[in-house]
Design a protein around this motif. Structure first.
Motif, PDB file in Angstrom:
ATOM      1  N   ASP A 314       0.735  -1.217   0.137  1.00  0.00           N
ATOM      2  CA  ASP A 314       0.038  -0.048  -0.019  1.00  0.00           C
ATOM      3  C   ASP A 314       0.872   1.428  -0.077  1.00  0.00           C
ATOM      4  N   ALA A 315       1.930   1.086   0.607  1.00  0.00           N
ATOM      5  CA  ALA A 315       3.119   2.348   0.576  1.00  0.00           C
ATOM      6  C   ALA A 315       4.295   1.566   0.869  1.00  0.00           C
ATOM      7  N   VAL A 316       5.663   2.131   0.234  1.00  0.00           N
ATOM      8  CA  VAL A 316       6.575   1.740   0.606  1.00  0.00           C
ATOM      9  C   VAL A 316       7.622   2.851   1.499  1.00  0.00           C
ATOM     10  N   GLU A 317       8.382   2.178   2.462  1.00  0.00           N
ATOM     11  CA  GLU A 317       9.246   2.994   3.246  1.00  0.00           C
ATOM     12  C   GLU A 317      10.477   3.164   2.490  1.00  0.00           C
ATOM     13  N   VAL A 318      10.897   4.252   1.971  1.00  0.00           N
ATOM     14  CA  VAL A 318      12.181   4.548   1.430  1.00  0.00           C
ATOM     15  C   VAL A 318      13.178   5.367   2.050  1.00  0.00           C
ATOM     16  N   TRP A 319      12.652   5.806   3.350  1.00  0.00           N
ATOM     17  CA  TRP A 319      13.548   6.496   4.078  1.00  0.00           C
ATOM     18  C   TRP A 319      13.577   6.011   5.363  1.00  0.00           C
ATOM     19  N   ASN A 320      14.500   5.661   5.908  1.00  0.00           N
ATOM     20  CA  ASN A 320      14.657   4.718   7.054  1.00  0.00           C
ATOM     21  C   ASN A 320      15.529   5.310   8.215  1.00  0.00           C
ATOM     22  N   GLY A 321      15.243   6.182   9.148  1.00  0.00           N
ATOM     23  CA  GLY A 321      16.375   6.417   9.979  1.00  0.00           C
ATOM     24  C   GLY A 321      17.172   7.554   9.309  1.00  0.00           C
ATOM     25  N   GLY A 345      -0.400   2.884 -16.943  1.00  0.00           N
ATOM     26  CA  GLY A 345      -1.675   3.257 -16.623  1.00  0.00           C
ATOM     27  C   GLY A 345      -2.129   2.753 -15.148  1.00  0.00           C
ATOM     28  N   GLY A 346      -1.173   1.753 -14.636  1.00  0.00           N
ATOM     29  CA  GLY A 346      -1.817   1.269 -13.379  1.00  0.00           C
ATOM     30  C   GLY A 346      -1.521   2.059 -12.198  1.00  0.00           C
ATOM     31  N   ARG A 347      -1.949   1.583 -11.110  1.00  0.00           N
ATOM     32  CA  ARG A 347      -1.767   1.821  -9.705  1.00  0.00           C
ATOM     33  C   ARG A 347      -0.346   2.300  -9.349  1.00  0.00           C
ATOM     34  N   TRP A 348      -0.289   3.403  -8.718  1.00  0.00           N
ATOM     35  CA  TRP A 348       0.989   3.720  -8.287  1.00  0.00           C
ATOM     36  C   TRP A 348       1.240   3.514  -6.670  1.00  0.00           C
ATOM     37  N   LEU A 382      -4.650   6.925   7.775  1.00  0.00           N
ATOM     38  CA  LEU A 382      -4.585   5.698   6.909  1.00  0.00           C
ATOM     39  C   LEU A 382      -5.114   6.020   5.653  1.00  0.00           C
ATOM     40  N   ASP A 383      -6.260   6.812   5.504  1.00  0.00           N
ATOM     41  CA  ASP A 383      -6.631   7.122   4.014  1.00  0.00           C
ATOM     42  C   ASP A 383      -5.887   7.912   3.253  1.00  0.00           C
ATOM     43  N   GLY A 384      -5.374   9.040   4.088  1.00  0.00           N
ATOM     44  CA  GLY A 384      -4.135   9.733   3.456  1.00  0.00           C
ATOM     45  C   GLY A 384      -2.850   9.266   3.067  1.00  0.00           C
ATOM     46  N   LEU A 385      -2.706   8.309   3.851  1.00  0.00           N
ATOM     47  CA  LEU A 385      -1.301   7.599   3.546  1.00  0.00           C
ATOM     48  C   LEU A 385      -1.514   6.829   2.363  1.00  0.00           C
ATOM     49  N   ARG A 386      -2.436   6.154   2.232  1.00  0.00           N
ATOM     50  CA  ARG A 386      -2.997   5.105   1.124  1.00  0.00           C
ATOM     51  C   ARG A 386      -2.922   5.853  -0.229  1.00  0.00           C
ATOM     52  N   ALA A 387      -3.515   7.039   0.168  1.00  0.00           N
ATOM     53  CA  ALA A 387      -3.679   8.107  -1.180  1.00  0.00           C
ATOM     54  C   ALA A 387      -2.511   8.686  -1.680  1.00  0.00           C
ATOM     55  N   GLY A 388      -1.280   8.590  -0.792  1.00  0.00           N
ATOM     56  CA  GLY A 388      -0.115   9.312  -1.039  1.00  0.00           C
ATOM     57  C   GLY A 388      -0.108  10.701  -1.019  1.00  0.00           C
ATOM     58  N   ILE A 414      -0.122  17.109  -3.504  1.00  0.00           N
ATOM     59  CA  ILE A 414       0.757  16.005  -3.683  1.00  0.00           C
ATOM     60  C   ILE A 414      -0.325  14.840  -3.588  1.00  0.00           C
ATOM     61  N   GLY A 415       0.056  13.865  -4.446  1.00  0.00           N
ATOM     62  CA  GLY A 415      -0.863  12.600  -4.533  1.00  0.00           C
ATOM     63  C   GLY A 415      -2.051  12.735  -5.322  1.00  0.00           C
ATOM     64  N   GLU A 416      -2.191  14.054  -6.117  1.00  0.00           N
ATOM     65  CA  GLU A 416      -3.282  14.264  -6.819  1.00  0.00           C
ATOM     66  C   GLU A 416      -2.944  14.124  -8.305  1.00  0.00           C
ATOM     67  N   ARG A 417      -3.952  14.620  -9.387  1.00  0.00           N
ATOM     68  CA  ARG A 417      -3.521  14.642 -10.492  1.00  0.00           C
ATOM     69  C   ARG A 417      -4.327  15.684 -11.305  1.00  0.00           C
ATOM     70  N   LEU A 418      -3.437  16.482 -12.022  1.00  0.00           N
ATOM     71  CA  LEU A 418      -3.774  17.790 -12.640  1.00  0.00           C
ATOM     72  C   LEU A 418      -4.064  17.398 -14.081  1.00  0.00           C
ATOM     73  N   ARG A 419      -5.645  17.495 -14.153  1.00  0.00           N
ATOM     74  CA  ARG A 419      -5.885  17.004 -15.471  1.00  0.00           C
ATOM     75  C   ARG A 419      -5.980  17.846 -16.662  1.00  0.00           C
TER      76      ARG A 419
END
Length: 506
Positions: A314-321, A345-348, A382-388, A414-419
Motif C-alpha cells: 500500500d506504500a513503501v518505506e524509502v527513508w529509514n532513520g 496506466g496502473g496503480r502507483w 490511513l486514507d491519506g497515507l494510502r492515497a499518497g 501532492i498525491g493528486e492529478r492535474l488533468r
C-alpha cells in the motif's frame, strides 16, 4: 533440576536446507505436581544445530494441569569466526497448546534475540509475550536460528513451571482511534518504532514523550513479530497524540510494517518469498484495516533486503532513520515504479519515511511522514497515507507545500492529478520552510529537470514550468550537500514529496 536431553541434530542426521521449513524435536515432560518445595519444577534441554538447519526448530513442552506460570531461559555459544563468516544468532518465542500452525491462535510471544529469558502467567508476561492462562497441553518453544557458525550452534534451554492457582487475566485496554485534530490539515507521524516490547529499550510512555517533543501527531506501534504492545499504549496516547497499532513482520526475506491494524491483530512471519505466503498475510493486514508497508527494502542487514515484490504494498518505506546511500537506492527504485505505473496506466505506490528508532541516540520522528488527512483519526490518517497525500521531512522544522497549476485555474496537490491537455502550460510551485541553503530539486519521469538553492534564512519558493507531454509527474526533493562526496549520491535528503501527476491517465 530435571533431566537433560541432548538433541544434537547433526548426529541425528536432521539436516534441512533453504526454505522456511520447521523441525520439531523430542518433547519435554513434567510431573503433575512440583518436585520442589517452592512449587516449581525445571527441565533442561541441550542440543546443537548444524549449518543449514531449518528456519524454525520447535521444542515441545508437555504442560500438565495446575500450572500457573511458565518460565524459559536460553543460552547458546558464540564462537569466534573469521571475518566475513556468519557467527551464531538464535531467536526465541513460544506457542501455547493451540499449536504452531501458520496464522493460528497459538502464538504467545516472541522476543527474537533481544532477551535471554521470559515468563508467562495469567496476569502478566515479559514484554513481547501475551499474559493469560497456562493451560495443559503441548506448548512449543520456537527457536529461530538466524545465522549459524560453521562449527554449529550449541544451545541450552531451561524450562521452569510454577504450580498453583492461576491469576486472572485483565482485559486489554487499547488506545483510542481518535485524537483532537485540526480538521483537514497536515499531520506528522512516525510509523516505525520499537519499544522494549521487542528489541527497543524505551517504554511506550518514553516514546510518546519523545514523539510529542518531535512535533508528532501520531505514531504506530511496530514491534518485531509480536502484537503484545497493543495493550500497553493506552496511557501513552492522549488528545494530542494518536497511537496506531501494528507490527513489523520480520521475515527472512525482508521486513514489512503493518500500519494501523485492528487492536490485537497478529501477523505471522514464518515464511520466505519462495513459499508464496506473503500475499495471504498482506491481505490479512488489509482485512484488519491496516496498510502493508515494506520497510527499508535495500537495507544491508542479513534478512532485511525486500524479496517479495511490491504488488501487495500500500506504500513503501524509502527513508529509514538517518539518510544513507541505501535509502537513496530505495528512493531511486521507488521512482522507477512511478515511471512504470505511468507507462502502464496502473496503480502507483506512495512512499513514506520513518525513524525505526530503538534506543538512545535514535531520534523519534527523524524522519517523519506528513500526511494531509481530514482529521486526526485512524481512518483519516490511513486514507491519506494510502492515497499518497504526504511528504517526508527530516524533522518538524521542515515544511513543504507542493502543487501544480494550469488549465483555467486548476490545481493539484501532492498525491493528486492535474488533468490538463498534453501541451497545456503547467506551473509547478514548491514552498519550503526550515531548510536554509539546501538544494531543491524538481524530479519527473525524465529525471531531475530543475534545481535551485534555497535562501540562507531557510524559507523560499521554487517555480518551474512544464507540460504534461514533457513531465508525466513531478515531485520535489530538498537535499543537504554531501559531506563526503560519493559518486552518484547527491547528498542526504531534508525532505521529499510524493508525486503530482500531470495530464489525463493513459
Amino acid at each position: 533440576m530435571g533431566n537433560e536431553d541432548d538433541a544434537d541434530l547433526s548426529r541425528r542426521g536432521l539436516f534441512v536446507t533453504g526454505a522456511a521449513t520447521a523441525l520439531t524435536l523430542g518433547g519435554v515432560s513434567f510431573a503433575e505436581t512440583a518436585d520442589a518445595a517452592d512449587g516449581h519444577t525445571t527441565e533442561v534441554v541441550r542440543g546443537t544445530l548444524p549449518p543449514g538447519s531449518p528456519d524454525f526448530v520447535y521444542l515441545p513442552v508437555e504442560v500438565p494441569r495446575g500450572v500457573a506460570e511458565i518460565r524459559v531461559s536460553y543460552t547458546y555459544d558464540r564462537p569466534q569466526v573469521p571475518a566475513g563468516t556468519q557467527g551464531n544468532a538464535l531467536d526465541i518465542g513460544i506457542f501455547d497448546e493451540r499449536g504452531t500452525a501458520l496464522g493460528g491462535e497459538g502464538f504467545r510471544g516472541w522476543s527474537g534475540g533481544a532477551r535471554g529469558e521470559f515468563f508467562i502467567r495469567g496476569d502478566e508476561a515479559t514484554p513481547g509475550y501475551l499474559p493469560g492462562p497456562v493451560r495443559a497441553g503441548t506448548w512449543h518453544i520456537a527457536l529461530g536460528p538466524y545465522t549459524i557458525a560453521p562449527q554449529g550452534l550449541a544451545y541450552t534451554v531451561t524450562v521452569t513451571l510454577g504450580y498453583g492457582r492461576p491469576a486472572p487475566t485483565p482485559k486489554p485496554v487499547y488506545p483510542p482511534e481518535r485524537a483532537k485534530g485540526r480538521g483537514r490539515a497536515w499531520y506528522r507521524g512516525d510509523c516505525h518504532l520499537h519499544s522494549w516490547y521487542s528489541d527497543g529499550r524505551r517504554t511506550p510512555g518514553e516514546i510518546a514523550a519523545l514523539a510529542r517533543a518531535a512535533g508528532l501527531d501520531f505514531v504506530n506501534s511496530s514491534e518485531h513479530n509480536t502484537h503484545a504492545a497493543h495493550g500497553a499504549w493506552a496511557d501513552a496516547a492522549g488528545d494530542d497524540l494518536l497511537v496506531l497499532l501494528g507490527e513489523e513482520v520480520t521475515t527472512r526475506n525482508g521486513h514489512v510494517v503493518a500500519v494501523g491494524t485492528d487492536p490485537g491483530t497478529f501477523v505471522d512471519w514464518r515464511y520466505r518469498a519462495r513459499d508464496n505466503r506473503f500475499g495471504h498475510y498482506a491481505r490479512a493486514i488489509r482485512r484488519a484495516g491496516g496498510l502493508v508497508v515494506p520497510a527499508h527494502p535495500h537495507a544491508t542487514c542479513i534478512g532485511c533486503g525486500w524479496k517479495f515484490g511490491f504488488g501487495e504494498a500500500d506504500a513503501v518505506e524509502v527513508w529509514n532513520g538517518p539518510y544513507t546511500p541505501d535509502d537513496d537506492v530505495s528512493l531511486a527504485d521507488w521512482d522507477g515504479t512511478l515511471v512504470a505505473s505511468v507507462r502502464s496506466g496502473g496503480r502507483w505506490t506512495p512512499a513514506m519515511g520513518s525513524s525505526d528508532a530503538h534506543r538512545d541516540p535514535d531520534a523519534v520522528g527523524a524522519p517523519q511522514t506528513v500526511v494531509l488527512a481530514d482529521d486526526l483519526t485512524r481512518e483519516a490518517v490511513l486514507d491519506g497515507l494510502r492515497a499518497g497525500r504526504s511528504y517526508v521531512a527530516e524533522s518538524s522544522a521542515v515544511s513543504l507545500s507542493f502543487a501544480a497549476y494550469g488549465g483555467r485555474g486548476r490545481r493539484a496537490g501532492i498525491g493528486e492529478r492535474l488533468r490538463v491537455g498534453a501541451d497545456t502550460p503547467v506551473t509547478v510551485r514548491l514552498e519550503v520552510t526550515g531548510a536554509p541553503g539546501r538544494t531543491a530539486r524538481i524530479v519527473t519521469d525524465q529525471g531531475v529537470l530543475h534545481t535551485a538553492t534555497l535562501p540562507a534564512e531557510g524559507t523560499g519558493t521554487v517555480e518551474w514550468r512544464t507540460t504534461a507531454a514533457y513531465a508525466a509527474y513531478v515531485r520535489a526533493e530538498v537535499r543537504h550537500p554531501a559531506v563526503v562526496p560519493v559518486p552518484g549520491f547527491p547528498g542526504p535528503l531534508a525532505a521529499f514529496t510524493n508525486p503530482v501527476f500531470l495530464g489525463h491517465p493513459g
